[in-house]
Design an enzyme around this catalytic site. Structure first.
Site, PDB file in Angstrom:
ATOM      1  N   SER A 126      69.789  38.607  -1.339  1.00 44.84           N
ATOM      2  CA  SER A 126      68.597  38.091  -2.151  1.00 44.84           C
ATOM      3  C   SER A 126      67.257  38.286  -1.388  1.00 44.84           C
ATOM      4  O   SER A 126      66.315  38.668  -2.034  1.00 44.84           O
ATOM      5  CB  SER A 126      68.856  36.799  -2.646  1.00 44.84           C
ATOM      6  N   ALA A 180      65.781  41.817  -1.215  1.00 52.12           N
ATOM      7  CA  ALA A 180      65.415  42.533  -2.499  1.00 52.12           C
ATOM      8  C   ALA A 180      64.095  43.163  -2.429  1.00 52.12           C
ATOM      9  O   ALA A 180      63.226  42.303  -2.026  1.00 52.12           O
ATOM     10  CB  ALA A 180      65.625  41.648  -3.722  1.00 52.12           C
ATOM     11  N   GLY A 196      62.512  46.083  -4.871  1.00 50.51           N
ATOM     12  CA  GLY A 196      61.963  46.298  -6.020  1.00 50.51           C
ATOM     13  C   GLY A 196      61.310  45.303  -6.564  1.00 50.51           C
ATOM     14  O   GLY A 196      60.223  45.129  -7.039  1.00 50.51           O
ATOM     15  N   GLY A 197      62.306  44.167  -7.215  1.00 45.95           N
ATOM     16  CA  GLY A 197      61.762  43.231  -7.831  1.00 45.95           C
ATOM     17  C   GLY A 197      62.835  42.620  -8.875  1.00 45.95           C
ATOM     18  O   GLY A 197      63.954  42.569  -8.834  1.00 45.95           O
ATOM     19  N   GLU A 249      61.596  51.558 -12.083  1.00 43.77           N
ATOM     20  CA  GLU A 249      62.691  51.808 -11.270  1.00 43.77           C
ATOM     21  C   GLU A 249      63.478  52.647 -12.118  1.00 43.77           C
ATOM     22  O   GLU A 249      63.553  52.629 -13.583  1.00 43.77           O
ATOM     23  CB  GLU A 249      63.433  50.893 -11.030  1.00 43.77           C
ATOM     24  N   HIS A 287      73.814  53.087  -3.680  1.00 40.49           N
ATOM     25  CA  HIS A 287      72.160  53.479  -3.723  1.00 40.49           C
ATOM     26  C   HIS A 287      72.026  54.688  -3.382  1.00 40.49           C
ATOM     27  O   HIS A 287      72.501  54.982  -2.113  1.00 40.49           O
ATOM     28  CB  HIS A 287      71.456  52.509  -3.140  1.00 40.49           C
ATOM     29  N   ARG A 296      71.100  55.299 -11.121  1.00 41.51           N
ATOM     30  CA  ARG A 296      71.436  55.409  -9.903  1.00 41.51           C
ATOM     31  C   ARG A 296      72.763  56.146  -9.575  1.00 41.51           C
ATOM     32  O   ARG A 296      72.904  56.849  -8.684  1.00 41.51           O
ATOM     33  CB  ARG A 296      71.487  53.929  -9.189  1.00 41.51           C
ATOM     34  N   HIS A 302      75.718  49.544  -2.442  1.00 39.09           N
ATOM     35  CA  HIS A 302      74.540  48.641  -2.869  1.00 39.09           C
ATOM     36  C   HIS A 302      75.048  47.333  -3.561  1.00 39.09           C
ATOM     37  O   HIS A 302      74.394  46.363  -3.344  1.00 39.09           O
ATOM     38  CB  HIS A 302      73.732  49.506  -3.443  1.00 39.09           C
ATOM     39  N   GLU A 361      76.262  37.835  -7.448  1.00 41.18           N
ATOM     40  CA  GLU A 361      76.861  39.241  -7.310  1.00 41.18           C
ATOM     41  C   GLU A 361      78.396  39.024  -7.137  1.00 41.18           C
ATOM     42  O   GLU A 361      79.284  39.743  -7.583  1.00 41.18           O
ATOM     43  CB  GLU A 361      76.544  40.078  -5.950  1.00 41.18           C
ATOM     44  N   ARG A 396      75.054  48.841 -12.818  1.00 45.58           N
ATOM     45  CA  ARG A 396      73.738  47.981 -12.919  1.00 45.58           C
ATOM     46  C   ARG A 396      72.388  48.495 -13.139  1.00 45.58           C
ATOM     47  O   ARG A 396      72.139  49.616 -12.226  1.00 45.58           O
ATOM     48  CB  ARG A 396      73.854  46.879 -11.803  1.00 45.58           C
ATOM     49  N   LEU A 403      68.749  40.077  -9.193  1.00 48.11           N
ATOM     50  CA  LEU A 403      68.105  38.767  -9.001  1.00 48.11           C
ATOM     51  C   LEU A 403      67.751  38.074 -10.218  1.00 48.11           C
ATOM     52  O   LEU A 403      67.984  36.904 -10.479  1.00 48.11           O
ATOM     53  CB  LEU A 403      66.498  39.100  -8.379  1.00 48.11           C
TER      54      LEU A 403
END
Ligand code: FAD
Length: 480
Positions: free
Chosen positions: A24, A27, A29-30, A95, A212, A259, A317, A341, A352, A358
């Protein structure tokens, strides 16, 4: 979860004090949330379903997308300083798999750190939370009726302690550390999942593992730093050694394809002996201010991504599968709950969507905490203790990682899955240890699922029968 359970007493068991060693806090990207002008939870949900190859639990997806804006607001009210544009509106990143810019972030690419600092401080100051740091969950105690009744934890010196608990919430993260290349921290070893399965909880979708595409291709070590996808959202391109774009003609969204599509393209390219690079040289100084972590990572390796390309490679990932939970976070074992997760609520489907995890942890954790708040059960006496079994030694873990990586990579075949299962089963140093049992629990459903779906891509299945995302077809380079 712990905060939302107030005032019910919560014992928070963690390996480290604070947030070190959690995915966590890493992370970058957001958090995905439909908060931009013209955006809507329905569009967010649609992108989640497309990325998940429609293997998702549709109700859970809609609930998650609808809850996202409020979850972001809640974090803001606790003190998370999300990045904002000059006009004061939330600044949004884009993303892979998202049809628009939808990712709120903090500290540029340090969102996880910013969020976890605030949540950890709130938990540390909450009078109902007793934080037991430096402890690992080792065993689950079950009562005569089979319900959870306690846990056994141990510290690094091997001293163990037993705690009574009528409810146990697992939030032990992913499984990346079982593989040879991962963006996950060392603690993402799957021990929580292995323990839940050993105690009799059902697993779900264990074969779906997200690779990833752009981990930093460091020559040493299995824990590779992530090069955030938001960099591609800002204009960076994947190229080969000659600078030829790798994603052109592979998918209509090119570098921003889901991805799994990008990871497969890079996996094939690398297996054919090629190198993959992320070319971010076109980004201007203003754009680079959003990526301080990437700049610092590259500097540590003697690279300036404003003038050099960044070497990248696919790495494990995220685990879409996990302990099967219903929309309330309950597993099939009474008193065992799971979130984050380690859980599989069905929200991520077969793959995902970026920046949804998150969010899932926040939304599902708060709902679960609120539900447990009003269920003040007393723990029954423990009748028996269940642990996952002995630990594999370092050398066996290396072998296991090699087999898992070969069999459960972005491209899979019945032959490689069978070979990995046979090798693990034949070796007591792997099969007799909890890591080996967990590995077999991941391999078996991958073997049984003969057709490609999302992140589970079988090169040996009849392509005409495969369920694919969007308009991706073999003609776009998807044949083995
Ligand atoms: C580099 C990176 C970047 C990412 N970027 C994003 C992003 O931008 N947006 C997004 O939505 N998602 C992102 N993800 C995914 C996301 O961060 C994770 O899926 C999510 O944070 C998992 O949260 P968690 O609470 O389930 O696990 P974690 O945050 O990993 O916490 C689990 C904790 O449990 C501990 N633990 C494990 N087993 C035991 C045990 N037996 N006993 C005691 N403790 C145990 C672990 O050591 C760890 O401290 C990223 C992941 C990585 C690795």
């Amino acid at each position: 979860m712990a905060l939302a359970a107030a005032p019910r007493p919560v014992v928070l068991v963690s390996r480290s004090r604070g947030t070190t060693g959690t995915a966590s806090a890493m992370a970058q990207g957001g958090i995905a949330a439909a908060v931009g002008p013209g955006d809507d939870a329905v569009f967010h949900a649609a992108d989640t379903l497309v990325a998940g190859a429609c293997h998702n639990h549709v109700g859970a997806v809609l609930d998650l997308a609808q809850a996202a804006p409020e979850a972001v607001q809640w974090l803001g009210s606790l003190g998370v300083q999300f990045d904002r544009a000059g006009d004061g509106q939330l600044s949004l990143g884009r993303e892979g798999g998202h049809d628009r810019a939808r990712i709120v972030h903090a500290g540029g690419d340090a969102t996880g750190h910013a969020v976890m600092q605030v949540l950890a401080a709130a938990a540390a100051n909450a009078p109902h939370v007793h934080w037991l740091a430096g402890k690992t969950l080792q065993a689950i105690g079950l009562a005569a009726d089979g319900r959870v009744a306690g846990v056994r934890v141990c510290d690094v010196a091997g001293r163990s302690a037993q705690l009574a608990a009528a409810d146990l919430v697992l939030a032990t993260g992913g499984i990346g550390a079982l593989f040879s290349a991962t963006t996950n921290p060392e603690g993402a070893d799957g021990s929580g999942l292995a323990l839940a399965l050993a105690a009799g909880a059902e697993g779900r979708d264990l074969e779906f593992i997200q690779w990833h595409p752009t981990a930093f291709a460091s020559p040493s070590g299995r824990h590779l730093p992530l090069v955030t996808e938001a960099l591609r959202g800002a204009g960076a391109r994947l190229v080969d050694e000659q600078g030829v774009p790798l994603m052109q003609g592979t998918h209509p969204l090119a570098d921003l394809a889901p991805r799994d599509v990008v990871a497969r393209r890079l996996w094939r390219h690398r297996r054919a002996g090629g190198q993959a690079w992320l070319d971010a040289r076109r980004l201007d100084e203003a754009a680079w201010r959003q990526f301080p972590s990437v700049l610092s990572l590259c500097a540590q390796h003697g690279i300036d991504p404003r003038s050099d390309r960044i070497p990248v490679t696919p790495a494990v990932h995220f685990h879409m599968g996990g302990v099967a939970v219903d929309p309330k976070g309950e597993s099939s074992l009474a008193g065992l709950h799971a979130v984050g997760e380690v859980a599989c609520s069905g929200v991520h489907g077969a793959n995902r969507l970026a920046s949804n995890s998150l969010l899932e942890g926040l939304v599902c954790g708060r709902l679960l905490g609120a539900r447990l708040r009003s269920q003040g059960k007393r723990a029954a006496p423990v009748l028996r203790w269940v642990d996952a079994g002995p630990d594999a030694d370092g050398e066996s873990r290396e072998r296991l990682a090699m087999h898992l990586t070969a069999a459960l990579g972005p491209l899979r075949s019945g032959e490689s899955l069978a070979a990995a299962m046979a090798a693990i089963t034949a070796d007591p140093a792997m099969a007799g240890r909890w890591q080996g049992r967990l590995a077999l629990a991941l391999l078996a459903p991958a073997m049984a699922r003969k057709r490609s779906l999302g992140a589970h891509y079988r090169v040996d299945s009849a392509s005409a029968g495969n369920i694919r995302q969007g308009i991706e077809t073999p003609a776009y380079g998807e044949t083995a």
